[in-house]
Design an enzyme around this catalytic site. Structure first.
Site, PDB file in Angstrom:
ATOM      1  N   HIS A   1       2.622   9.918  -2.786  1.00  0.00           N
ATOM      2  CA  HIS A   1       2.913   8.434  -3.243  1.00  0.00           C
ATOM      3  C   HIS A   1       2.178   8.197  -3.473  1.00  0.00           C
ATOM      4  CE1 HIS A   1       0.739   7.681   0.740  1.00  0.00           C
ATOM      5  NE2 HIS A   1       0.472   6.722   1.132  1.00  0.00           N
TER       6      HIS A   1
ATOM      7  N   HIS B   1      -6.335   3.554  -0.932  1.00  0.00           N
ATOM      8  CA  HIS B   1      -5.879   3.108   1.051  1.00  0.00           C
ATOM      9  C   HIS B   1      -6.224   4.565   1.318  1.00  0.00           C
ATOM     10  CE1 HIS B   1      -1.766   3.747   0.193  1.00  0.00           C
ATOM     11  NE2 HIS B   1      -1.614   4.173   1.602  1.00  0.00           N
TER      12      HIS B   1
ATOM     13  N   HIS C   1       1.023  -1.177   0.024  1.00  0.00           N
ATOM     14  CA  HIS C   1       0.003   0.352   0.257  1.00  0.00           C
ATOM     15  C   HIS C   1       0.506   1.551  -0.060  1.00  0.00           C
ATOM     16  CE1 HIS C   1       0.910  -1.174   4.231  1.00  0.00           C
ATOM     17  NE2 HIS C   1       0.464   0.124   4.981  1.00  0.00           N
TER      18      HIS C   1
ATOM     19  N   LYS D   1       6.141   5.379  -1.469  1.00  0.00           N
ATOM     20  CA  LYS D   1       7.429   6.147  -0.264  1.00  0.00           C
ATOM     21  C   LYS D   1       8.465   6.137  -0.722  1.00  0.00           C
ATOM     22  CE  LYS D   1       4.094   6.234   3.909  1.00  0.00           C
ATOM     23  NZ  LYS D   1       4.081   6.298   5.365  1.00  0.00           N
TER      24      LYS D   1
END
Length: 395
Positions: A275, A301, A246, A250
């Site tokens: 991200h 998400h 998820h 990053k």
């Protein structure tokens, strides 16, 4: 199963005639050929053997050469079992490359020591009464023994397996070796994919000085929530495999933003939000179903049920269910963990927030599933806590 008794007179059957035998073989051959999940192949193989020779139980054992164990996830009436590769009659058959044919386990002298170390000891623990036994090793395409079929208790009036049963189970074991070899290869590929995906998820988290335990917990929470929402085992497993990705985006966020101890500026927050786009773009062009699913999770998400999330501000059921599930799993773990910019919240505070955010940040159905699954979720949190995994690593 405790105190279970084997009563042959209550379930007498007859041997299959040739036409029925062909039907069983062709029926199971078609099912097995179309199945790639190892657990399901094992179950189908066990069921086929049991029907072919009219036995009460049939177990397909596999040899784990790395651990010197025999194991099965499918033993009619039992859960997964692992035994030393030399233990019991199955161990004898595999070690000596010899089929075992016993009419009455309790009066057999030839294999008495093996019976006492296997079937009879199990009888003492469960109350089951083992009488007739058949064990036949099977091989892979290289001719190496890879496991064995074990049948227990004949369900016809004779209560004894015949030479014909031996022939039929030998036929089934020959087919089992080839079918299971294919399923094991598929399983190995899938396990490798899972490992790669999980490690990639860990990389994303390590950039923000968080441990891989976070992605492990989020994966387990997502799995439990999916089951709580009524999803199939297969779909829940898919989400468990992909939810660790998820935050993969990053990897491209600067450390100065990712690990900033204080509140982000508006500009830094926009950079952080990116991200989701980065993760989606990394994964979306894959032709693999697993990575396409991971792309959806990475992208959605941080969306909110009320439409105030990011990156697109979609709301309600326009957000994919995988994104809605991973959202609450991720937030639960993030709030309960200490980060560079905050202290960990206590459980009551988190639960209060979730009740308040039902229908706002989170899908109401997912919140309800969360509270339903809370005991299991808390067990996972304890099992995979940072401290618990560190302790295990030191052992």
């Amino acid at each position: 199963m405790e105190n279970e008794q084997f009563d042959i007179t209550s379930q007498l059957k007859r041997d299959l005639d040739p036409q029925e035998m062909l039907r069983v073989i062709f029926d199971y051959a078609a099912k097995i050929a179309n199945e790639r999940i190892l657990d399901n192949v094992l179950m189908l193989m066990a069921d086929m053997g049991r029907e072919m020779i009219v036995s009460d139980r049939c177990t397909v054992w596999l040899l784990d050469t790395n651990k010197n164990e025999l194991w099965s996830k499918v033993a009619h009436g039992l859960d997964e079992i692992r035994i030393p590769s030399t233990a019991g009659l199955v161990g004898y058959a595999v070690t000596n490359d010899k089929a075992v044919f016993i009419h009455d386990a309790y009066s057999n002298e030839e294999y008495k020591s093996y019976l006492m170390n296997g079937a009879l000891r199990t009888d003492q623990q469960t109350g089951y009464r083992t009488k007739a036994l058949l064990v036949i090793p099977f091989r892979n395409s290289q001719g190496e023994i890879m496991g064995a079929y074990q049948a227990i208790n004949k369900l016809t009036a004779s209560e004894q397996f015949s030479d014909k049963d031996m022939e039929y189970l030998t036929l089934a074991s020959s087919y089992a070796g080839k079918s299971l070899e294919s399923a094991l290869l598929t399983n190995e590929i899938e396990e490798t994919q899972k490992e790669i995906i999980f490690r990639m998820g860990e990389i994303g988290e390590s950039r923000s000085k968080e441990t891989g335990n976070h992605v492990k917990r989020v994966a387990e929470y997502s799995y439990l929530l999916a089951l709580g929402l009524g999803m199939s085992q297969e779909e829940a497993e898919l989400l468990k495999m992909t939810s660790p990705m998820h935050d993969i985006g990053k990897v491209a966020i600067p450390d100065s933003v990712l690990n900033k101890p204080g509140k982000l500026t508006d500009e830094e927050f926009k950079l952080m939000q990116n991200h989701t786009h980065i993760g989606y773009n990394l994964l979306k062009n894959s032709n693999r179903h697993i990575l396409k699913t991971a792309a959806v999770v990475a992208y959605e998400h941080h969306e909110k049920w009320n439409g105030r999330g990011y990156p697109r501000g979609i709301k309600g059921e326009d957000i994919h269910i995988y994104g809605r599930i991973t959202a609450i799993a991720d937030v639960f773990d993030a709030l309960g963990s200490e980060r560079v910019y905050k202290k960990a919240w206590d459980l009551d505070r988190i639960l209060t927030l979730f009740k308040e955010e039902r229908g706002e940040h989170f899908d109401p159905k997912v919140v309800d599933a969360f509270f339903q699954q809370l005991p299991a979720i808390l067990r996972v949190r304890d099992q995979y806590s940072d401290a618990a995994l560190e302790d295990r690593a030191e052992v």
